[in-house]
Design an enzyme around this catalytic site. Structure first.
Site, PDB file in Angstrom:
ATOM      1  N   GLY A 201     -76.337 -10.602  23.324  1.00 32.37           N
ATOM      2  CA  GLY A 201     -76.358  -9.151  23.153  1.00 32.37           C
ATOM      3  C   GLY A 201     -77.505  -8.754  22.247  1.00 32.37           C
ATOM      4  O   GLY A 201     -77.987  -9.567  21.456  1.00 32.37           O
TER       5      GLY A 201
ATOM      6  N   THR B 276     -79.764  -2.515  17.815  1.00 37.54           N
ATOM      7  CA  THR B 276     -80.930  -1.791  17.355  1.00 37.54           C
ATOM      8  C   THR B 276     -81.933  -2.716  16.671  1.00 37.54           C
ATOM      9  O   THR B 276     -83.126  -2.636  16.904  1.00 37.54           O
ATOM     10  CB  THR B 276     -80.510  -0.671  16.390  1.00 37.54           C
ATOM     11  OG1 THR B 276     -79.279  -0.132  16.861  1.00 37.54           O
ATOM     12  CG2 THR B 276     -81.534   0.414  16.346  1.00 37.54           C
ATOM     13  N   PHE B 277     -81.435  -3.605  15.838  1.00 34.54           N
ATOM     14  CA  PHE B 277     -82.390  -4.521  15.213  1.00 34.54           C
ATOM     15  C   PHE B 277     -81.880  -5.950  15.187  1.00 34.54           C
ATOM     16  O   PHE B 277     -82.453  -6.805  14.548  1.00 34.54           O
ATOM     17  CB  PHE B 277     -82.759  -4.072  13.797  1.00 34.54           C
ATOM     18  CG  PHE B 277     -81.574  -3.724  12.968  1.00 34.54           C
ATOM     19  CD1 PHE B 277     -81.157  -2.410  12.885  1.00 34.54           C
ATOM     20  CD2 PHE B 277     -80.866  -4.701  12.285  1.00 34.54           C
ATOM     21  CE1 PHE B 277     -80.047  -2.074  12.126  1.00 34.54           C
ATOM     22  CE2 PHE B 277     -79.756  -4.376  11.532  1.00 34.54           C
ATOM     23  CZ  PHE B 277     -79.346  -3.057  11.445  1.00 34.54           C
TER      24      PHE B 277
ATOM     25  N   ARG C 287     -80.313  -9.440  17.367  1.00 37.16           N
ATOM     26  CA  ARG C 287     -80.140 -10.143  18.628  1.00 37.16           C
ATOM     27  C   ARG C 287     -79.086 -11.195  18.349  1.00 37.16           C
ATOM     28  O   ARG C 287     -79.131 -11.859  17.311  1.00 37.16           O
ATOM     29  CB  ARG C 287     -81.476 -10.779  19.016  1.00 37.16           C
ATOM     30  CG  ARG C 287     -81.413 -11.753  20.182  1.00 37.16           C
ATOM     31  CD  ARG C 287     -82.795 -12.333  20.458  1.00 37.16           C
ATOM     32  NE  ARG C 287     -83.705 -11.324  20.981  1.00 37.16           N
ATOM     33  CZ  ARG C 287     -83.826 -11.025  22.279  1.00 37.16           C
ATOM     34  NH1 ARG C 287     -83.098 -11.643  23.173  1.00 37.16           N
ATOM     35  NH2 ARG C 287     -84.661 -10.102  22.668  1.00 37.16           N
TER      36      ARG C 287
ATOM     37  N   LYS D  15     -76.249 -14.371  14.934  1.00 38.46           N
ATOM     38  CA  LYS D  15     -76.803 -13.021  14.888  1.00 38.46           C
ATOM     39  C   LYS D  15     -78.085 -13.064  14.073  1.00 38.46           C
ATOM     40  O   LYS D  15     -78.081 -13.495  12.918  1.00 38.46           O
ATOM     41  CB  LYS D  15     -75.790 -12.046  14.267  1.00 38.46           C
ATOM     42  CG  LYS D  15     -76.296 -10.597  14.197  1.00 38.46           C
ATOM     43  CD  LYS D  15     -75.167  -9.613  13.916  1.00 38.46           C
ATOM     44  CE  LYS D  15     -75.673  -8.180  13.828  1.00 38.46           C
ATOM     45  NZ  LYS D  15     -74.600  -7.194  13.729  1.00 38.46           N
TER      46      LYS D  15
ATOM     47  N   ASP E 159     -68.045   1.657  12.935  1.00 36.78           N
ATOM     48  CA  ASP E 159     -68.749   1.596  14.223  1.00 36.78           C
ATOM     49  C   ASP E 159     -67.826   1.159  15.350  1.00 36.78           C
ATOM     50  O   ASP E 159     -68.187   0.327  16.187  1.00 36.78           O
ATOM     51  CB  ASP E 159     -69.986   0.702  14.129  1.00 36.78           C
ATOM     52  CG  ASP E 159     -71.034   1.060  15.196  1.00 36.78           C
ATOM     53  OD1 ASP E 159     -70.908   2.138  15.827  1.00 36.78           O
ATOM     54  OD2 ASP E 159     -71.969   0.268  15.405  1.00 36.78           O
TER      55      ASP E 159
ATOM     56  N   LYS F 231     -66.167   1.027  18.744  1.00 40.79           N
ATOM     57  CA  LYS F 231     -66.516   1.389  20.125  1.00 40.79           C
ATOM     58  C   LYS F 231     -66.315   0.147  20.986  1.00 40.79           C
ATOM     59  O   LYS F 231     -66.281  -0.969  20.465  1.00 40.79           O
ATOM     60  CB  LYS F 231     -67.968   1.872  20.209  1.00 40.79           C
ATOM     61  CG  LYS F 231     -68.995   0.856  19.717  1.00 40.79           C
ATOM     62  CD  LYS F 231     -70.425   1.349  19.905  1.00 40.79           C
ATOM     63  CE  LYS F 231     -71.404   0.447  19.175  1.00 40.79           C
ATOM     64  NZ  LYS F 231     -72.800   0.878  19.337  1.00 40.79           N
TER      65      LYS F 231
ATOM     66  N   ASN G 229     -68.352  -3.084  20.566  1.00 39.66           N
ATOM     67  CA  ASN G 229     -68.151  -3.960  19.410  1.00 39.66           C
ATOM     68  C   ASN G 229     -66.803  -4.657  19.418  1.00 39.66           C
ATOM     69  O   ASN G 229     -66.404  -5.278  18.445  1.00 39.66           O
ATOM     70  CB  ASN G 229     -68.315  -3.162  18.104  1.00 39.66           C
ATOM     71  CG  ASN G 229     -69.779  -2.884  17.788  1.00 39.66           C
ATOM     72  OD1 ASN G 229     -70.663  -3.578  18.279  1.00 39.66           O
ATOM     73  ND2 ASN G 229     -70.026  -1.872  16.983  1.00 39.66           N
TER      74      ASN G 229
HETATM   75  N1  LIG Z   1     -69.408 -13.776  17.694  1.00 41.22           N
HETATM   76  C1  LIG Z   1     -69.873 -13.328  18.868  1.00 41.22           C
HETATM   77  N2  LIG Z   1     -69.576 -13.979  20.013  1.00 41.22           N
HETATM   78  C2  LIG Z   1     -70.037 -13.508  21.185  1.00 41.22           C
HETATM   79  N3  LIG Z   1     -70.815 -12.423  21.332  1.00 41.22           N
HETATM   80  C3  LIG Z   1     -71.161 -11.744  20.233  1.00 41.22           C
HETATM   81  C4  LIG Z   1     -70.719 -12.155  18.942  1.00 41.22           C
HETATM   82  N4  LIG Z   1     -71.207 -11.298  18.043  1.00 41.22           N
HETATM   83  C5  LIG Z   1     -71.907 -10.376  18.735  1.00 41.22           C
HETATM   84  N5  LIG Z   1     -71.897 -10.639  20.057  1.00 41.22           N
HETATM   85  C6  LIG Z   1     -72.546  -9.860  21.117  1.00 41.22           C
HETATM   86  O1  LIG Z   1     -73.758  -9.306  20.652  1.00 41.22           O
HETATM   87  C7  LIG Z   1     -73.704  -7.888  20.684  1.00 41.22           C
HETATM   88  C8  LIG Z   1     -74.479  -7.332  19.504  1.00 41.22           C
HETATM   89  O2  LIG Z   1     -73.912  -7.804  18.313  1.00 41.22           O
HETATM   90  P1  LIG Z   1     -73.637  -6.804  17.116  1.00 41.22           P
HETATM   91  O3  LIG Z   1     -73.130  -7.586  15.965  1.00 41.22           O
HETATM   92  O4  LIG Z   1     -72.785  -5.696  17.607  1.00 41.22           O
HETATM   93  O5  LIG Z   1     -75.118  -6.300  16.811  1.00 41.22           O
HETATM   94  P2  LIG Z   1     -75.708  -4.850  16.535  1.00 41.22           P
HETATM   95  O6  LIG Z   1     -75.482  -4.620  15.086  1.00 41.22           O
HETATM   96  O7  LIG Z   1     -77.142  -4.958  16.880  1.00 41.22           O
HETATM   97  O8  LIG Z   1     -74.953  -3.883  17.410  1.00 41.22           O
HETATM   98  C9  LIG Z   1     -72.229  -7.543  20.670  1.00 41.22           C
HETATM   99  O9  LIG Z   1     -71.982  -6.281  21.224  1.00 41.22           O
HETATM  100  C10 LIG Z   1     -71.666  -8.675  21.494  1.00 41.22           C
HETATM  101  O10 LIG Z   1     -71.840  -8.462  22.869  1.00 41.22           O
HETATM  102 MG   LIG Z   2     -72.946  -3.606  17.791  1.00 43.61          MG
END
Ligand SMILES: Nc1ncnc2c1ncn2[C@@H]1O[C@H](COP(=O)(O)OP(=O)(O)O)[C@@H](O)[C@H]1O
Ligand SMILES: [Mg+2]
Lengths: 391, 349
Positions: free
Chosen positions: B27, B30-31, B33, B54, B151, B153, B156
């Site tokens: 996923g 905004t900043f 990956r 992350k 946040d 939604k 998340n």
């Molecule tokens: N522990 C995880 N296991 C699987 N996918 C994850 C996990 N953490 C995040 N993701 C995927 O990555 C995406 C972006 O992570 P997120 O923490 O929400 O970042 P951002 O702050 O950029 O929104 C999530 O919406 C999800 O699809």
């Molecule tokens: Mg997110």
């Protein structure tokens, strides 16, 4: 809970929403808006880049039952809002702001002098805007003062550029501006780089309000359409700071007032803050009867500014004076007993008030709160200080 | 690189990117990956594991003025880790250009994906997910001393292999006071996702954990109808609606009176009337007729599988996630100047 029928949502068609998820360029977004809204940004600033919704459950989805009935629903079937954008939504955030009162620093908002006519015009220009309409008098005065004049001497000056981060909101004082949108989402080089003319903003109009909320890419380019234009500009940090500092100061004031109310002495800071949050500010002219002896009491008052006095029937001389920080009518939080005195404003006053029902919704019955206190002097203490207590 | 049998010490602060092999991106935000990774060395058991990593690019964090937010994210994630409905935090580390959060990999994908695929959820499904979320909010707000998540939604909310909710992305979470500690009770920084912002956030009135209850109302609405109650292509119009318009329900699909009522009570502009924020807190939410029949003990103990069982074929299977381009567009350099100015902010990583 039933799970029947939901064994697997994954049909062979991996992209249920097809092209409709990625077709909302800035173009149609903007064209439908009226003038004031033209210069705002799409909800998802990076939309289209990360949102490529391609086959995650492609041909290798060995577990997909062949009969998965839920594959490829039409993207905008009946019952969905027209043009609803089904893509993933990105978060937005402004820079973090902390009230300076926290650090005992001092912050005074910038203030740029304006003539009464200019102020009137500005008030009119921003009055209908939802970002300004809920402000109290002090806040609007500060905001109006903070708008800074920005002369745009010649025709053809790009005030904002599509795709750039936006930090300012503008009100047109004089002259006019053309609005251009390039469907690629950003200004490009070349003669047609600014895209198509989609609107014009005249004196009294405004643009760029999204920049007052957070830094999003501009959705259009705005260019002066004649020489000698004038704008008023307001930046996000100043705007948000003015709102934050005044709200913060008022909440802390309420909390410190509440601390002095014996009936509420056992509230935790968190509870006091909840109450402070729910207090409503009201203004009264001098000579106004704020509460009347004999009326049932429903709410409680803190005196934010000004002075007031309490009278009892048949007695010409006031039985109590109230000044900033004093409170009255708090027994109404306990019961609806008739007010034992009248309270009349002597000057213009500002009070913060809370009804018994709002208090109970937030914290439950006051009796329960009183029962927490270890000492029993609360009631008699109130009696002594407060003429509203029936004696 | 060491490919030997020495166990991989995840608790060590000395982890580097070379300790991991990237499988694919899960996923992007905004900043950030998030990538699926495997340990590059360690015992065979170590190397059979998978994690979500992350990655936050320092230059982006600085440019978007998210320094405070990433610090809170790291801190709060490790504080709340271990709750059944929250993604488990494993470790954090950093290098010259990036900050890293190593998390348990949640293989079921985003609830968002399923919601769009199904178009909407029926009330039983919505209730199941909403109940798990209520327990997360109760935990964050009331048992963790006032953490606002900020946040909420479907993007998340992930599903684990059994179909239970895992909340990810503590990027905007903030510890606020709710008792006698030194934290301010309210906070002022506008953040969240446009459709889910509470009115007090838009008006900059100072906001509290009550914003999460508002967002829960929006979420239940979106579960049941397939779209949020306030929507427009122009975000300013969304904000106008949020502060000025009541929630209205479509005729089709019909939304039950109990569901309409809980949504209205959560999406109440006046915080002295908003369910979840009023006296009784989360307990009042749980007692709402919409949740009639929910066994809250069974819910927290995850005694029942979820209504959607993600098609996860093996632990590192990523088929439930969308495909993303593997390259970052931005390659701004994190200069020595920036390092001198900002590295202090990142020492927690
Ligand atoms: N522990 C995880 N296991 C699987 N996918 C994850 C996990 N953490 C995040 N993701 C995927 O990555 C995406 C972006 O992570 P997120 O923490 O929400 O970042 P951002 O702050 O950029 O929104 C999530 O919406 C999800 O699809
Ligand atoms: Mg997110």
């Amino acid at each position: 809970m039933s799970s029947a029928g939901f064994t697997s949502p994954f049909g062979a068609n991996s992209n249920p929403f097809g092209s409709n998820r990625v077709d909302t360029g800035a173009m149609h977004r903007v064209i439908e808006e009226d003038e004031n809204d033209i210069v705002t940004s799409p909800t998802t600033p990076n939309f289209g880049s990360g949102a490529a919704f391609r086959g995650p459950f492609g041909a290798d989805s060995a577990y997909d039952p062949p009969t998965a009935g839920l594959r490829s629903p039409p993207p905008n079937p009946e019952g969905y809002p027209h043009q609803y954008n089904f893509a993933r939504r990105t978060s937005v955030s402004a820079e973090s702001l902390k009230p300076v009162a926290d650090t005992y620093d001092n912050w005074t908002p910038p203030s740029h002098p304006k003539s009464p006519e200019q102020l009137e015009r500005l008030k009119h220009a921003i009055g209908g805007n939802f970002l300004f309409s809920h402000l109290d008098d002090e806040q609007s005065a500060q905001i109006l003062g903070a708008l800074v004049e920005k002369p745009i001497p010649t025709k053809g000056i790009k005030v904002i550029i599509q795709g750039d981060a936006g930090d300012f909101f503008y009100v047109v004082e004089e002259g006019s501006f053309d609005v251009y949108v390039n469907p690629t989402g950003a200004l490009q080089v070349g003669p047609d780089g600014k895209g198509q003319l989609v609107g014009k903003i005249e004196a009294g109009g405004s643009f760029g309000e999204l920049a007052l909320m957070y830094g999003a890419p501009r959705a259009a380019t705005v260019i002066s359409a004649e020489p000698h234009c004038t704008l008023w500009a307001l930046d996000r940090v100043t705007f948000r700071r003015i709102l934050m500092e005044s709200t913060f100061a008022r909440r802390r004031m309420y909390e410190s007032f509440l601390e002095e109310v014996p009936l509420l002495s056992s509230l935790t800071p968190y509870e006091r803050s909840k109450i402070a949050d729910a207090l409503e500010s009201q203004k009264f002219p001098p000579g106004h009867t704020i509460i009347r002896e004999g009326d049932p009491g429903h709410s409680f008052f803190l005196l934010e500014s000004g002075e007031a006095v309490a009278y009892r029937k048949g007695n010409e001389t006031p039985v109590k004076h109230y000044k900033k920080g004093d409170f009255f009518g708090e027994l109404a939080l306990l019961n609806d007993a008739p007010r034992a005195a009248s309270v009349v404003s002597q000057t213009e006053v500002k009070v913060a008030t809370l009804g018994k029902s709002a208090f109970q919704r937030l914290l439950g019955p006051v009796e329960g709160i009183m029962r927490r206190t270890k000492y029993v002097g609360v009631k008699s203490g109130v009696e002594e200080m407060d003429p509203l207590q029936v004696s | 690189m060491d490919n030997g049998e020495a166990p991989l010490d995840l608790a060590s602060r000395k982890l580097t990117l070379s300790d991991f092999q990237k499988v694919r991106t899960l996923g992007t935000g905004t900043f950030a990956r998030v990538v699926l990774v495997r340990p590059a060395h360690g015992t065979e058991e170590d190397r059979s594991r998978v994690y979500a990593l992350k990655m936050l690019r320092k230059t982006e964090v600085i440019k978007l003025k998210q320094l405070d937010h990433v610090r809170h994210e790291r801190r709060i994630l490790s504080d709340v880790s271990g709750h059944p409905f929250i993604t488990n935090f494993v470790a954090s580390f950093s290098d010259h250009d990036f900050l890293y959060l190593l998390l348990d990999y949640i293989p079921g994908g985003e609830l968002f994906t399923y919601l769009r695929k199904y178009r909407r959820f029926d009330e039983d499904m919505a209730r199941f997910y909403a109940a798990e979320i209520v327990l997360v909010l109760e935990y964050l707000h009331e048992q963790q001393g006032g953490i606002a998540y900020r946040d909420m939604k479907p993007e998340n909310l992930l599903l684990d292999a059994e179909g239970h909710i895992k909340l990810v992305d503590f990027g905007f979470a903030k510890r606020l006071g709710n008792n006698d500690d030194e934290h301010a009770v309210e906070t002022y920084t506008l953040c969240g996702t446009p459709e889910y912002l509470a009115p007090e956030v838009i008006h900059n009135k100072g906001h509290t954990t009550a914003v999460d209850w508002w967002a829960l109302g929006i979420l239940i609405y979106e579960f049941l109808t397939g779209y949020p109650p306030f929507w427009h292509q122009n975000p300013i119009e969304i904000y106008k609606q949020i502060v000025e318009k009541p929630v209205v329900f479509p005729h089709d699909p019909p939304i039950s009176p109990a569901a309409q009522d809980i949504i209205r009570q959560l999406c109440t502009v006046d915080r002295s009337r908003r369910l979840g924020n009023i006296s009784g807190g989360a307990a009042r939410v749980k007692a709402h007729p919409f949740f009639n029949g929910v066994d809250w003990d069974a819910t927290i103990q995850q005694r029942q599988r979820g209504p959607i069982i993600p098609p996860v074929r093996y632990p590192g299977d990523a088929q439930c996630f969308d495909i993303y381009p593997e390259e970052d567009a931005t390659r701004d350099e994190y200069t020595d100047d920036m390092a001198a100015r900002y590295d202090d902010y990142f020492t927690d990583f």
